[in-house]
Design a protein around this motif. Structure first.
Motif, PDB file in Angstrom:
ATOM      1  N   GLY A  24       0.824  -1.102  -0.063  1.00  7.88           N
ATOM      2  CA  GLY A  24       0.076   0.080  -0.052  1.00  7.88           C
ATOM      3  C   GLY A  24       0.923   1.434   0.038  1.00  7.88           C
ATOM      4  O   GLY A  24       0.251   2.467   0.093  1.00  7.88           O
ATOM      5  N   HIS A  25       2.147   1.197   0.044  1.00  6.06           N
ATOM      6  CA  HIS A  25       2.825   2.279  -0.076  1.00  6.06           C
ATOM      7  C   HIS A  25       3.027   2.708  -1.548  1.00  6.06           C
ATOM      8  O   HIS A  25       2.568   2.369  -2.692  1.00  6.06           O
ATOM      9  CB  HIS A  25       4.356   1.956   0.303  1.00  6.06           C
ATOM     10  CG  HIS A  25       4.650   1.536   1.596  1.00  6.06           C
ATOM     11  ND1 HIS A  25       4.059   2.503   2.494  1.00  6.06           N
ATOM     12  CD2 HIS A  25       4.922   0.425   2.194  1.00  6.06           C
ATOM     13  CE1 HIS A  25       4.092   1.749   3.888  1.00  6.06           C
ATOM     14  NE2 HIS A  25       4.732   0.609   3.391  1.00  6.06           N
ATOM     15  N   GLU A  26       3.200   4.096  -1.609  1.00  5.12           N
ATOM     16  CA  GLU A  26       3.570   4.867  -2.993  1.00  5.12           C
ATOM     17  C   GLU A  26       4.950   4.715  -3.172  1.00  5.12           C
ATOM     18  O   GLU A  26       5.845   4.646  -2.419  1.00  5.12           O
ATOM     19  CB  GLU A  26       3.161   6.386  -3.154  1.00  5.12           C
ATOM     20  CG  GLU A  26       1.721   6.562  -2.588  1.00  5.12           C
ATOM     21  CD  GLU A  26       0.726   6.190  -3.710  1.00  5.12           C
ATOM     22  OE1 GLU A  26       1.140   6.382  -4.865  1.00  5.12           O
ATOM     23  OE2 GLU A  26      -0.366   5.848  -3.510  1.00  5.12           O
ATOM     24  N   VAL A  27       5.578   4.632  -4.736  1.00  2.00           N
ATOM     25  CA  VAL A  27       6.765   4.422  -5.074  1.00  2.00           C
ATOM     26  C   VAL A  27       6.951   5.455  -6.212  1.00  2.00           C
ATOM     27  O   VAL A  27       6.096   5.402  -7.124  1.00  2.00           O
ATOM     28  CB  VAL A  27       6.937   2.793  -5.491  1.00  2.00           C
ATOM     29  CG1 VAL A  27       8.199   2.848  -6.310  1.00  2.00           C
ATOM     30  CG2 VAL A  27       7.124   2.002  -4.260  1.00  2.00           C
ATOM     31  N   VAL A  28       8.239   6.208  -6.076  1.00  4.80           N
ATOM     32  CA  VAL A  28       8.713   6.821  -7.197  1.00  4.80           C
ATOM     33  C   VAL A  28       9.953   6.343  -7.501  1.00  4.80           C
ATOM     34  O   VAL A  28      11.014   6.328  -6.584  1.00  4.80           O
ATOM     35  CB  VAL A  28       8.897   8.309  -6.683  1.00  4.80           C
ATOM     36  CG1 VAL A  28       9.397   9.290  -7.888  1.00  4.80           C
ATOM     37  CG2 VAL A  28       7.402   8.750  -6.356  1.00  4.80           C
ATOM     38  N   ILE A  29      10.094   5.579  -8.665  1.00  8.98           N
ATOM     39  CA  ILE A  29      11.375   4.964  -9.010  1.00  8.98           C
ATOM     40  C   ILE A  29      12.130   5.627 -10.174  1.00  8.98           C
ATOM     41  O   ILE A  29      11.402   6.153 -11.079  1.00  8.98           O
ATOM     42  CB  ILE A  29      11.045   3.573  -9.219  1.00  8.98           C
ATOM     43  CG1 ILE A  29      12.249   2.673  -9.139  1.00  8.98           C
ATOM     44  CG2 ILE A  29      10.220   3.359 -10.430  1.00  8.98           C
ATOM     45  CD1 ILE A  29      12.107   0.912  -9.240  1.00  8.98           C
ATOM     46  N   SER A  30      13.356   5.384 -10.054  1.00  6.60           N
ATOM     47  CA  SER A  30      14.250   6.037 -11.135  1.00  6.60           C
ATOM     48  C   SER A  30      15.448   5.378 -11.449  1.00  6.60           C
ATOM     49  O   SER A  30      15.761   4.292 -10.467  1.00  6.60           O
ATOM     50  CB  SER A  30      14.925   7.410 -10.461  1.00  6.60           C
ATOM     51  OG  SER A  30      15.479   7.304  -9.327  1.00  6.60           O
ATOM     52  N   ASN A  31      16.209   5.675 -12.407  1.00  7.51           N
ATOM     53  CA  ASN A  31      17.508   5.182 -12.723  1.00  7.51           C
ATOM     54  C   ASN A  31      18.226   6.145 -13.437  1.00  7.51           C
ATOM     55  O   ASN A  31      17.849   7.032 -13.677  1.00  7.51           O
ATOM     56  CB  ASN A  31      16.985   3.668 -13.479  1.00  7.51           C
ATOM     57  CG  ASN A  31      16.617   4.002 -14.985  1.00  7.51           C
ATOM     58  OD1 ASN A  31      16.517   5.120 -15.583  1.00  7.51           O
ATOM     59  ND2 ASN A  31      16.163   2.948 -15.538  1.00  7.51           N
ATOM     60  N   SER A  32      19.532   5.605 -14.032  1.00  9.39           N
ATOM     61  CA  SER A  32      20.378   6.592 -14.772  1.00  9.39           C
ATOM     62  C   SER A  32      20.062   6.774 -15.979  1.00  9.39           C
ATOM     63  O   SER A  32      20.665   7.704 -16.806  1.00  9.39           O
ATOM     64  CB  SER A  32      21.936   6.184 -14.559  1.00  9.39           C
ATOM     65  OG  SER A  32      22.002   4.812 -15.146  1.00  9.39           O
ATOM     66  N   ARG A  33      19.053   6.007 -16.664  1.00  7.97           N
ATOM     67  CA  ARG A  33      18.958   6.085 -17.932  1.00  7.97           C
ATOM     68  C   ARG A  33      17.660   6.870 -18.257  1.00  7.97           C
ATOM     69  O   ARG A  33      17.426   7.353 -19.430  1.00  7.97           O
ATOM     70  CB  ARG A  33      18.684   4.746 -18.642  1.00  7.97           C
ATOM     71  CG  ARG A  33      19.974   3.762 -18.488  1.00  7.97           C
ATOM     72  CD  ARG A  33      19.611   2.423 -18.947  1.00  7.97           C
ATOM     73  NE  ARG A  33      18.921   1.727 -17.933  1.00  7.97           N
ATOM     74  CZ  ARG A  33      17.901   0.838 -18.060  1.00  7.97           C
ATOM     75  NH1 ARG A  33      17.987   0.339 -19.441  1.00  7.97           N
ATOM     76  NH2 ARG A  33      17.312   0.065 -17.247  1.00  7.97           N
ATOM     77  N   GLY A  34      17.006   7.170 -17.435  1.00  3.69           N
ATOM     78  CA  GLY A  34      15.717   8.178 -17.607  1.00  3.69           C
ATOM     79  C   GLY A  34      14.343   7.338 -17.491  1.00  3.69           C
ATOM     80  O   GLY A  34      14.251   6.205 -17.712  1.00  3.69           O
ATOM     81  N   PRO A  35      13.167   8.170 -16.978  1.00  2.00           N
ATOM     82  CA  PRO A  35      12.076   7.519 -16.596  1.00  2.00           C
ATOM     83  C   PRO A  35      11.259   6.696 -17.904  1.00  2.00           C
ATOM     84  O   PRO A  35      10.697   5.828 -17.442  1.00  2.00           O
ATOM     85  CB  PRO A  35      11.252   8.694 -16.319  1.00  2.00           C
ATOM     86  CG  PRO A  35      11.807  10.032 -16.539  1.00  2.00           C
ATOM     87  CD  PRO A  35      13.257   9.531 -16.774  1.00  2.00           C
ATOM     88  N   GLU A  36      11.748   6.970 -19.094  1.00  2.00           N
ATOM     89  CA  GLU A  36      11.105   6.311 -20.124  1.00  2.00           C
ATOM     90  C   GLU A  36      11.602   4.920 -20.162  1.00  2.00           C
ATOM     91  O   GLU A  36      10.591   4.190 -20.605  1.00  2.00           O
ATOM     92  CB  GLU A  36      11.349   7.185 -21.376  1.00  2.00           C
ATOM     93  CG  GLU A  36      12.726   7.244 -22.004  1.00  2.00           C
ATOM     94  CD  GLU A  36      13.597   8.244 -21.160  1.00  2.00           C
ATOM     95  OE1 GLU A  36      14.802   8.142 -21.556  1.00  2.00           O
ATOM     96  OE2 GLU A  36      13.229   8.885 -20.294  1.00  2.00           O
ATOM     97  N   THR A  37      12.572   4.533 -19.695  1.00  2.00           N
ATOM     98  CA  THR A  37      13.154   3.214 -19.800  1.00  2.00           C
ATOM     99  C   THR A  37      12.395   2.260 -18.697  1.00  2.00           C
ATOM    100  O   THR A  37      12.483   1.139 -18.722  1.00  2.00           O
ATOM    101  CB  THR A  37      14.654   3.276 -19.362  1.00  2.00           C
ATOM    102  OG1 THR A  37      14.818   3.410 -18.308  1.00  2.00           O
ATOM    103  CG2 THR A  37      15.327   4.024 -20.616  1.00  2.00           C
ATOM    104  N   LEU A  38      11.591   2.859 -17.945  1.00  2.00           N
ATOM    105  CA  LEU A  38      11.067   2.329 -16.642  1.00  2.00           C
ATOM    106  C   LEU A  38       9.700   1.961 -16.937  1.00  2.00           C
ATOM    107  O   LEU A  38       8.616   1.600 -15.979  1.00  2.00           O
ATOM    108  CB  LEU A  38      11.091   3.101 -15.476  1.00  2.00           C
ATOM    109  CG  LEU A  38      12.840   3.278 -14.926  1.00  2.00           C
ATOM    110  CD1 LEU A  38      12.701   4.024 -13.748  1.00  2.00           C
ATOM    111  CD2 LEU A  38      13.222   1.622 -14.748  1.00  2.00           C
TER     112      LEU A  38
END
Length: 213
Positions: A24-38
């Motif tokens: 039930g938590h919210e997640v904001v996730i990132s990587n070094s390649r940019g959000p479009e890759t996720l």
């Protein structure tokens, strides 16, 4: 409900995200390649998750999780993480990260170096000594006999308590090692690393650890 800002979307980061949204938590996730890759991962995670830049994930976080190759730890932005608990899952693999003399010589810890880089944050070790798949696959309710235990360490008691609460939600007991200077006890190649253990076994394995191979 907590918003986890996850910096790093590899095996550990994606597994923490899966379990967090399930709880039930919210997640904001990132990587070094940019959000479009996720896009694929976020579609799998559902409406409680969104992809973002590293800066945005840090800004959105109530609690941040840094789970990147250790050689890149200086890329973590200190500003938006000031005043926040930062869970450090990192491990030092010199084969990947290059040799870092302070770690090779037993003069520092990975979490301690991250804390130096994030002086305004409260860094706590977490989720670094179990296979990624076990994050979602081996947790059990509190009170379960032989419940798996995980270690944490921090120079800030409230940060260690955040990890303890999250571990319990994820299905694990906690053994608190103490300050970050002791977190080497659960790093790579020590007895507590990568094995399934309950709290008593983990405590024993931590005590067996030697600083240098």
């Amino acid at each position: 409900m907590t918003t986890l800002g996850i910096i790093g979307a590899g095996h550990i980061g994606s597994q923490i995200a899966r379990k967090a949204v399930q709880l039930g938590h919210e997640v904001v996730i990132s990587n070094s390649r940019g959000p479009e890759t996720l896009a694929g991962l976020v579609a799998e995670l559902g409406p409680r998750a969104r992809a973002a830049t590293v800066q945005e994930a840090a800004e959105a976080a109530d609690v941040a999780v840094v789970t990147i190759p250790f050689k890149n730890y200086r890329d973590v932005p200190p500003g938006p993480l000031a005043g926040k608990v930062v869970i450090d899952t990192n491990n030092y693999y010199w084969e990947r990260d290059g040799h870092i003399p302070a770690l090779d010589n037993g003069e520092a810890t990975t979490s301690g170096l991250l804390q130096e880089h994030l002086p305004g944050s409260k860094v706590a070790k977490g989720f670094n000594h179990l296979p990624a798949a076990d994050i979602t696959g081996t947790g059990t309710p509190a009170g379960t006999a032989n419940r798996r235990a995980l270690a944490t360490a921090s120079d800030h008691a409230d940060a260690a308590e955040v990890v303890t609460r999250l571990y319990d939600e994820f299905g694990f007991d906690t053994v608190n090692i103490g300050p970050l200077s002791e977190s080497w006890r659960v790093e790579r190649d020590r007895p507590a690393y990568g094995v399934r253990q309950n709290a008593a076994e983990l405590t024993a394995n931590l005590a067996k650890a030697q600083r240098l191979p």
